[in-house]
Design a protein around this motif. Structure first.
Motif, PDB file in Angstrom:
ATOM      1  N   LEU A   1       0.847  -1.194   0.000  1.00  0.00           N
ATOM      2  CA  LEU A   1       0.000   0.000   0.000  1.00  0.00           C
ATOM      3  C   LEU A   1       0.877   1.235   0.000  1.00  0.00           C
ATOM      4  O   LEU A   1       1.985   1.223   0.557  1.00  0.00           O
ATOM      5  CB  LEU A   1      -0.917   0.019   1.229  1.00  0.00           C
ATOM      6  N   ASP A   2       0.397   2.303  -0.619  1.00  0.00           N
ATOM      7  CA  ASP A   2       1.175   3.539  -0.598  1.00  0.00           C
ATOM      8  C   ASP A   2       0.894   4.315   0.692  1.00  0.00           C
ATOM      9  O   ASP A   2       0.221   3.821   1.604  1.00  0.00           O
ATOM     10  CB  ASP A   2       0.883   4.387  -1.841  1.00  0.00           C
ATOM     11  N   LYS A   3       1.398   5.520   0.751  1.00  0.00           N
ATOM     12  CA  LYS A   3       1.292   6.326   1.966  1.00  0.00           C
ATOM     13  C   LYS A   3      -0.153   6.624   2.327  1.00  0.00           C
ATOM     14  O   LYS A   3      -0.494   6.779   3.509  1.00  0.00           O
ATOM     15  CB  LYS A   3       2.079   7.626   1.791  1.00  0.00           C
ATOM     16  N   GLN A   4      -1.030   6.694   1.333  1.00  0.00           N
ATOM     17  CA  GLN A   4      -2.448   6.978   1.556  1.00  0.00           C
ATOM     18  C   GLN A   4      -3.295   5.711   1.563  1.00  0.00           C
ATOM     19  O   GLN A   4      -4.508   5.774   1.369  1.00  0.00           O
ATOM     20  CB  GLN A   4      -2.944   7.948   0.477  1.00  0.00           C
ATOM     21  N   LYS A   5      -2.652   4.563   1.707  1.00  0.00           N
ATOM     22  CA  LYS A   5      -3.306   3.256   1.809  1.00  0.00           C
ATOM     23  C   LYS A   5      -4.008   2.844   0.519  1.00  0.00           C
ATOM     24  O   LYS A   5      -4.988   2.091   0.545  1.00  0.00           O
ATOM     25  CB  LYS A   5      -4.299   3.225   2.977  1.00  0.00           C
ATOM     26  N   HIS A   6      -3.511   3.307  -0.616  1.00  0.00           N
ATOM     27  CA  HIS A   6      -4.019   2.864  -1.899  1.00  0.00           C
ATOM     28  C   HIS A   6      -3.183   1.678  -2.370  1.00  0.00           C
ATOM     29  O   HIS A   6      -1.956   1.658  -2.176  1.00  0.00           O
ATOM     30  CB  HIS A   6      -3.971   3.996  -2.922  1.00  0.00           C
ATOM     31  N   PRO A   7      -3.791   0.680  -2.996  1.00  0.00           N
ATOM     32  CA  PRO A   7      -3.030  -0.515  -3.383  1.00  0.00           C
ATOM     33  C   PRO A   7      -2.055  -0.243  -4.512  1.00  0.00           C
ATOM     34  O   PRO A   7      -2.363   0.462  -5.473  1.00  0.00           O
ATOM     35  CB  PRO A   7      -4.126  -1.501  -3.796  1.00  0.00           C
ATOM     36  N   LEU A   8      -0.869  -0.827  -4.387  1.00  0.00           N
ATOM     37  CA  LEU A   8       0.150  -0.799  -5.429  1.00  0.00           C
ATOM     38  C   LEU A   8       0.405  -2.228  -5.903  1.00  0.00           C
ATOM     39  O   LEU A   8      -0.202  -3.182  -5.413  1.00  0.00           O
ATOM     40  CB  LEU A   8       1.441  -0.174  -4.893  1.00  0.00           C
TER      41      LEU A   8
ATOM     42  N   LYS B   1       6.062   4.435   3.492  1.00  0.00           N
ATOM     43  CA  LYS B   1       6.015   5.718   4.190  1.00  0.00           C
ATOM     44  C   LYS B   1       6.328   6.905   3.285  1.00  0.00           C
ATOM     45  O   LYS B   1       6.001   8.041   3.641  1.00  0.00           O
ATOM     46  CB  LYS B   1       7.024   5.715   5.348  1.00  0.00           C
ATOM     47  N   ASP B   2       6.967   6.658   2.145  1.00  0.00           N
ATOM     48  CA  ASP B   2       7.492   7.764   1.350  1.00  0.00           C
ATOM     49  C   ASP B   2       7.051   7.704  -0.113  1.00  0.00           C
ATOM     50  O   ASP B   2       7.758   8.177  -0.991  1.00  0.00           O
ATOM     51  CB  ASP B   2       9.025   7.758   1.406  1.00  0.00           C
ATOM     52  N   ARG B   3       5.906   7.122  -0.374  1.00  0.00           N
ATOM     53  CA  ARG B   3       5.500   6.999  -1.772  1.00  0.00           C
ATOM     54  C   ARG B   3       3.985   7.088  -1.879  1.00  0.00           C
ATOM     55  O   ARG B   3       3.256   6.520  -1.071  1.00  0.00           O
ATOM     56  CB  ARG B   3       5.976   5.673  -2.356  1.00  0.00           C
ATOM     57  N   ILE B   4       3.548   7.816  -2.919  1.00  0.00           N
ATOM     58  CA  ILE B   4       2.124   7.942  -3.232  1.00  0.00           C
ATOM     59  C   ILE B   4       1.954   7.608  -4.715  1.00  0.00           C
ATOM     60  O   ILE B   4       2.537   8.250  -5.581  1.00  0.00           O
ATOM     61  CB  ILE B   4       1.587   9.356  -2.938  1.00  0.00           C
ATOM     62  N   GLY B   5       1.166   6.594  -5.001  1.00  0.00           N
ATOM     63  CA  GLY B   5       0.906   6.200  -6.373  1.00  0.00           C
ATOM     64  C   GLY B   5       2.083   5.457  -6.990  1.00  0.00           C
ATOM     65  O   GLY B   5       3.142   5.289  -6.395  1.00  0.00           O
ATOM     66  N   GLY B   6       1.887   5.008  -8.215  1.00  0.00           N
ATOM     67  CA  GLY B   6       2.919   4.270  -8.926  1.00  0.00           C
ATOM     68  C   GLY B   6       2.337   3.583 -10.150  1.00  0.00           C
ATOM     69  O   GLY B   6       1.124   3.580 -10.378  1.00  0.00           O
TER      70      GLY B   6
ATOM     71  N   ALA C   1      -4.729  -4.967  -3.532  1.00  0.00           N
ATOM     72  CA  ALA C   1      -4.075  -5.084  -4.835  1.00  0.00           C
ATOM     73  C   ALA C   1      -4.948  -4.405  -5.888  1.00  0.00           C
ATOM     74  O   ALA C   1      -6.182  -4.417  -5.785  1.00  0.00           O
ATOM     75  CB  ALA C   1      -3.842  -6.550  -5.206  1.00  0.00           C
ATOM     76  N   PRO C   2      -4.336  -3.820  -6.921  1.00  0.00           N
ATOM     77  CA  PRO C   2      -5.103  -3.139  -7.982  1.00  0.00           C
ATOM     78  C   PRO C   2      -5.714  -4.133  -8.962  1.00  0.00           C
ATOM     79  O   PRO C   2      -5.279  -4.262 -10.113  1.00  0.00           O
ATOM     80  CB  PRO C   2      -4.052  -2.243  -8.640  1.00  0.00           C
ATOM     81  N   ILE C   3      -6.731  -4.849  -8.545  1.00  0.00           N
ATOM     82  CA  ILE C   3      -7.371  -5.865  -9.367  1.00  0.00           C
ATOM     83  C   ILE C   3      -8.233  -5.181 -10.422  1.00  0.00           C
ATOM     84  O   ILE C   3      -9.034  -4.286 -10.115  1.00  0.00           O
ATOM     85  CB  ILE C   3      -8.220  -6.812  -8.503  1.00  0.00           C
TER      86      ILE C   3
END
Length: 449
Positions: free
Chosen positions: A6-13, A43-48, A159-161
């Motif tokens: 998960l990224d910093k904002q709890k979005h799945p990567l 802790k240091d990444r948003i999105g991807g 996960a980004p299903i």
């Protein structure tokens, strides 16, 4: 097994490897969110950058296979055809508790009937004014649908299903019992279609009916030989290894098993009984499909025969998780030899604080508070006992006691009398128990072929 990220904002990567997750944790760039399934948060990444992921399901009445795969396409250099390639990332097997729900409802029904039959008080007659909503399913069957959809939602948060696949199994018990049935007589039965061989494999538990051999090629055997007037109905079919099939020949089963009367009675009774879980699968297949469609993702469906064809062609072992990876259109499956997370639905306890005997009278009382010294039944804990006959490290699901001496259900056994002082919470109770299964055996794949 891939690690969910998960990224910093709890979005799945995109999931990463265990080695990369270990490095991120050691360098302080990530923290652990869950242990099962193992999830970290950066802790240091948003999105991807994201890649297409597909969650594949093999629904069953007792166990549902889950397979998360990454899709890609390759072009055959010789023919120029585009092939669908899947890379296995995560595999799981969800064990339902439908039988436990059914037994609980049965016990409650018996207690209610016993109370109504007593002559201690007058009870007015209940009018038949209760109706069921459209699409109603029994609670033990509805649980299978809801628990499967629940795990689809959980994995979508991790996960980004982008797509789903479901095996739409259909059992045709009418046509299996009577292949010549047609017209109105057929329409009044259970309309579906399912391969006879797969039906027999499930019904006879993939073992030889005569010698109980497993892991060997099995042949369809006529209990009453066709030369003696036997039919092709499924009630006259069983499975036998080649040696037993050749040894029986055109003998009647009474002559062949005249020295084994117990086995003879068992085979005759099992041959007449329908597949136990066929009704549950038939009842839930469309309800589950509608629930998956409501998730807003494209849903691919495949038959049970196609799943078996893909598994045999790809030379994969027979497991629920690998069956899920073979659902639908599949050309190649890579990275399938991974550990499997065994998920068992345990429930969240009961609101009742009173234990009853078989007559419905109280025989014991439970504590009012579900937490004891910060622990609750169902928590995943790690206990490090320094000395005594229970010395060692025990990891598993805890059952709390008022005295503070807990029971820990590990993967192998149940350890009793562990003090709460030695326990440390790994993951709070969420209604499921977790265990890790070993990788599928390559020898099983060879035998399955």
């Amino acid at each position: 097994m891939a690690v969910f990220v998960l990224d910093k904002q709890k979005h799945p990567l995109m999931p990463c490897t265990e080695k990369r997750a270990r490095l991120l944790l050691e360098r302080g760039r990530a923290v652990v969110v869950r242990l099962a399934p193992f999830t970290i948060r950066l802790k240091d990444r948003i999105g991807g950058a994201l890649q297409p992921l597909r969650l594949k399901l093999d629904p069953g009445s007792r166990v549902t296979g889950l397979a998360l795969v990454r899709e890609s396409e390759t072009c055959d250099a010789d023919t120029g055809a585009v092939e669908r390639l899947e890379h296995g990332l995560w595999f799981g097997e969800l064990a339902h508790r439908g039988q436990a729900i059914r037994e609980t409802l049965g016990q409650r029904r018996h207690l209610r009937r016993a109370r109504r039959s007593r002559k201690t008080r007058y009870r007015a007659a209940r009018f038949l004014n209760r109706t069921r909503r459209t699409g109603w399913l029994p609670p033990s069957v509805q649980h299978r649908v809801e628990s499967t959809v629940n795990w689809v939602k959980r994995l979508r948060r991790l996960a980004p299903i982008t797509a789903l696949s479901q095996e739409l199994v259909r059992f045709d018990t009418q046509a299996l019992q009577n292949p010549e049935i047609s017209g109105v007589e057929y329409q009044q039965g259970e309309l579906a279609g399912y391969e006879v061989r797969e039906y027999l494999l499930e019904k006879w538990h993939r073992t030889c009916a005569y010698c109980s051999a497993t892991g060997v090629p099995l042949e369809i055997e006529h209990i009453v030989p066709r030369s003696r007037g036997g039919s092709d109905r499924v009630s006259n079919l069983t499975l036998a290894c080649r040696a037993c099939n050749q040894r029986k020949g055109n003998q009647s089963i009474e002559d062949f098993l005249k020295r084994q009367p117990a086995l003879l009675r068992q085979i005759q009774a099992q041959a007449q009984a329908p597949l136990q879980d066929a009704a549950a699968v038939n009842a839930t297949r469309w309800a589950l499909f509608a629930a998956l469609k409501a998730q807003g993702l494209p849903v691919e469906t495949g038959s049970g025969g196609r799943t078996k064809f893909n598994r045999s062609r790809l030379n994969l072992p027979k497991t629920h998780a690998l069956d899920a990876s073979c659902v639908g259109a599949v050309d190649q499956v890579r990275d399938w030899n991974r550990p499997v997370l065994a998920i068992r639905a345990t429930g969240r306890g009961t609101y009742s604080r009173t234990r009853l005997d078989r007559f419905g009278f109280p025989r014991g009382y439970l504590i009012r508070e579900k937490r004891v010294h910060g622990f609750q039944t169902g928590d995943w804990v790690r206990a490090e006992v320094p000395a005594g006959k229970r010395a060692g490290v025990h990891v598993g699901r805890v059952a709390v006691r008022r005295t503070g001496a807990f029971n820990i259900q590990t993967q192998d056994a149940t350890v009793q009398g562990i003090s709460y002082r030695h326990c440390r919470v790994l993951q709070r109770a969420d209604g499921y128990g977790y265990a890790f299964q070993s990788k599928p055996d390559a020898e099983k794949a060879r035998r399955a072929a």
